[in-house]
Design a protein around this motif. Structure first.
Motif, PDB file in Angstrom:
ATOM      1  N   MET A 106       0.835  -1.198   0.000  1.00 27.49           N
ATOM      2  CA  MET A 106       0.000   0.000   0.000  1.00 27.49           C
ATOM      3  C   MET A 106       0.868   1.245   0.000  1.00 27.49           C
ATOM      4  SD  MET A 106      -1.562  -0.363   3.905  1.00 27.49           S
ATOM      5  CE  MET A 106      -2.533   1.144   3.888  1.00 27.49           C
ATOM      6  N   ALA A 107       0.340   2.332  -0.524  1.00 25.94           N
ATOM      7  CA  ALA A 107       1.106   3.578  -0.624  1.00 25.94           C
ATOM      8  C   ALA A 107       1.340   4.172   0.761  1.00 25.94           C
ATOM      9  CB  ALA A 107       0.358   4.568  -1.505  1.00 25.94           C
ATOM     10  N   ALA A 108       2.463   4.893   0.876  1.00 26.27           N
ATOM     11  CA  ALA A 108       2.892   5.388   2.191  1.00 26.27           C
ATOM     12  C   ALA A 108       1.859   6.295   2.862  1.00 26.27           C
ATOM     13  CB  ALA A 108       4.224   6.112   2.048  1.00 26.27           C
ATOM     14  N   ALA A 109       1.159   7.091   2.057  1.00 23.42           N
ATOM     15  CA  ALA A 109       0.226   8.062   2.649  1.00 23.42           C
ATOM     16  C   ALA A 109      -1.173   7.481   2.853  1.00 23.42           C
ATOM     17  CB  ALA A 109       0.146   9.289   1.758  1.00 23.42           C
ATOM     18  N   GLU A 110      -1.346   6.275   2.392  1.00 27.59           N
ATOM     19  CA  GLU A 110      -2.684   5.688   2.375  1.00 27.59           C
ATOM     20  C   GLU A 110      -3.102   5.145   3.756  1.00 27.59           C
ATOM     21  OE1 GLU A 110      -4.931   2.240  -0.231  1.00 27.59           O
ATOM     22  OE2 GLU A 110      -2.855   2.758  -0.671  1.00 27.59           O
ATOM     23  N   THR A 111      -4.378   5.331   4.083  1.00 29.95           N
ATOM     24  CA  THR A 111      -4.933   4.725   5.294  1.00 29.95           C
ATOM     25  C   THR A 111      -6.165   3.929   4.907  1.00 29.95           C
ATOM     26  OG1 THR A 111      -4.221   6.591   6.641  1.00 29.95           O
ATOM     27  CG2 THR A 111      -5.892   5.164   7.590  1.00 29.95           C
ATOM     28  N   ILE A 112      -6.241   2.712   5.400  1.00 30.03           N
ATOM     29  CA  ILE A 112      -7.444   1.913   5.173  1.00 30.03           C
ATOM     30  C   ILE A 112      -8.207   1.856   6.489  1.00 30.03           C
ATOM     31  CG2 ILE A 112      -8.325  -0.387   4.606  1.00 30.03           C
ATOM     32  CD1 ILE A 112      -5.823  -0.739   2.862  1.00 30.03           C
ATOM     33  N   GLU A 113      -9.475   2.218   6.425  1.00 31.53           N
ATOM     34  CA  GLU A 113     -10.304   2.183   7.639  1.00 31.53           C
ATOM     35  C   GLU A 113     -11.309   1.061   7.524  1.00 31.53           C
ATOM     36  OE1 GLU A 113     -12.076   5.985   8.307  1.00 31.53           O
ATOM     37  OE2 GLU A 113     -10.137   7.032   8.240  1.00 31.53           O
ATOM     38  N   LEU A 114     -11.401   0.268   8.571  1.00 30.82           N
ATOM     39  CA  LEU A 114     -12.329  -0.865   8.561  1.00 30.82           C
ATOM     40  C   LEU A 114     -13.182  -0.824   9.826  1.00 30.82           C
ATOM     41  CD1 LEU A 114      -9.602  -3.474   7.626  1.00 30.82           C
ATOM     42  CD2 LEU A 114     -11.428  -2.744   6.095  1.00 30.82           C
ATOM     43  N   HIS A 115     -14.402  -1.262   9.679  1.00 25.10           N
ATOM     44  CA  HIS A 115     -15.293  -1.311  10.844  1.00 25.10           C
ATOM     45  C   HIS A 115     -15.937  -2.694  10.922  1.00 25.10           C
ATOM     46  CE1 HIS A 115     -18.101  -0.006  13.911  1.00 25.10           C
ATOM     47  NE2 HIS A 115     -19.023  -0.680  13.249  1.00 25.10           N
ATOM     48  N   TYR A 116     -15.961  -3.250  12.116  1.00 22.41           N
ATOM     49  CA  TYR A 116     -16.606  -4.551  12.331  1.00 22.41           C
ATOM     50  C   TYR A 116     -17.545  -4.451  13.522  1.00 22.41           C
ATOM     51  CZ  TYR A 116     -12.540  -6.216   9.648  1.00 22.41           C
ATOM     52  OH  TYR A 116     -11.566  -6.406   8.703  1.00 22.41           O
ATOM     53  N   GLN A 117     -18.625  -5.204  13.453  1.00 21.17           N
ATOM     54  CA  GLN A 117     -19.554  -5.292  14.573  1.00 21.17           C
ATOM     55  C   GLN A 117     -19.513  -6.737  15.070  1.00 21.17           C
ATOM     56  OE1 GLN A 117     -20.987  -2.199  15.038  1.00 21.17           O
ATOM     57  NE2 GLN A 117     -21.619  -2.930  17.069  1.00 21.17           N
ATOM     58  N   VAL A 118     -19.234  -6.925  16.337  1.00 19.93           N
ATOM     59  CA  VAL A 118     -19.170  -8.286  16.894  1.00 19.93           C
ATOM     60  C   VAL A 118     -20.490  -8.595  17.598  1.00 19.93           C
ATOM     61  CG1 VAL A 118     -17.956  -9.834  18.494  1.00 19.93           C
ATOM     62  CG2 VAL A 118     -16.687  -8.090  17.229  1.00 19.93           C
ATOM     63  N   PRO A 119     -21.216  -9.633  17.159  1.00 21.75           N
ATOM     64  CA  PRO A 119     -22.488  -9.948  17.804  1.00 21.75           C
ATOM     65  C   PRO A 119     -22.267 -10.507  19.208  1.00 21.75           C
ATOM     66  CG  PRO A 119     -21.971 -11.613  16.148  1.00 21.75           C
ATOM     67  CD  PRO A 119     -20.881 -10.583  16.079  1.00 21.75           C
ATOM     68  N   GLY A 120     -23.203 -10.216  20.100  1.00 23.24           N
ATOM     69  CA  GLY A 120     -23.044 -10.680  21.478  1.00 23.24           C
ATOM     70  C   GLY A 120     -23.752 -11.991  21.748  1.00 23.24           C
ATOM     71  N   ASP A 121     -24.529 -12.428  20.798  1.00 24.07           N
ATOM     72  CA  ASP A 121     -25.369 -13.598  21.063  1.00 24.07           C
ATOM     73  C   ASP A 121     -24.930 -14.837  20.288  1.00 24.07           C
ATOM     74  OD1 ASP A 121     -25.947 -12.578  18.635  1.00 24.07           O
ATOM     75  OD2 ASP A 121     -28.125 -12.529  18.881  1.00 24.07           O
TER      76      ASP A 121
END
Lengths: 143, 115
Positions: free
Chosen positions: A1-16
């Protein structure tokens, strides 16, 4: 990946659904591998996040994971609205657990979750308020 | 030790037919506590366990392990096997107890790899 690049990820963990805990770390691991991160950094990140997911599923009724990936640093924030942790130093000690027996029968609850998260991350901080929730920040540095 | 040799030593059945039995296993770990497994990092390992749930495969995957042996004849369900196949992990089932299975592998030269 390029030096200036940021990848943002979001996850939701189920509780049940305990069987789904680990999906976020498996996904992140595959992405980091595909991006060409060193195997050691990938594994440290995956293990630390996996223990975090298990904790969210077991103790907090689920929660959210936000990940920022840059070439030099993998930064993870785990937040939940669970019961909170009254004594953080005690919770951080190896072998201490409040997990019920049913969790032990699933192979967790040995009191190694938080110690393992700290062990595999290069930066680790935890804030918790009883009755409000817990927020953990971890980062793995890429050398 | 190759996975195929490990199968012979443990008199184990292969539950993931597509697995590459020529892959080399260098160290082994036997536990029913997955957090204890996660506390130990070593490449190319086999995990022996009596625990039977999807987190066994998740744990092995996080640790880059290539083989899981279910002891005492435990039979994982189709979902567990599908997850293992997707991750390229060979799954075996052996009728031996944990103690005996670990002892047999140790006697054939496999070691724990914990420093």
């Amino acid at each position: 990946m390029a030096a200036a690049e940021t990848i943002e990820l979001h996850y939701q963990v189920p509780g049940d659904d305990f069987t789904r805990a680990g999906e976020a770390s498996a996904d992140l691991k595959a992405r980091l591998k595909a991006l060409g991160f060193p195997p050691d950094a990938v594994r440290k990140t995956a293990i630390a996040l996996y223990e975090g997911e298990i904790n969210l599923a077991i103790h907090a009724g689920g929660g959210a994971i936000d990940v920022d990936v840059t070439p030099a640093r993998i930064h993870m924030v785990l937040s939940d609205h669970g019961p909170g942790i009254a004594d953080i130093p005690l919770a951080m000690s190896e072998g201490y657990s409040t997990a019920p027996d049913e969790v032990r029968s699933l192979g967790f609850g040995a009191g190694m979750g938080l110690p393992n998260m700290k062990k595999y991350s290069d930066e680790f901080s935890i804030e918790s308020t009883v009755g409000v929730g817990t927020r953990i920040e971890m980062a793995v540095l890429v050398s | 030790m190759k996975i195929s040799e490990l199968m012979t030593i443990l008199d184990a059945r292969l539950l993931t037919p597509a697995a590459d039995l020529g892959r080399e296993v260098r160290t082994a770990c036997g536990s029913d506590m997955m957090s204890d497994v996660l506390a130990f990092v070593k490449d190319q390992s086999v995990l022996l366990t009596g625990l039977n749930n999807p987190q066994v495969v998740r744990t092995a995957d996080m640790m880059d392990m290539i083989c899981i042996v279910f002891v005492r004849g435990k039979q994982p369900d189709a979902g567990i096997l599908a997850l293992a196949e997707e991750r390229g992990i060979a799954v075996l089932s052996s009728a031996h107890t944990m103690f005996t299975a670990c002892g047999l592998l140790y006697a054939h030269g496999l070691r724990g790899g914990v420093h």
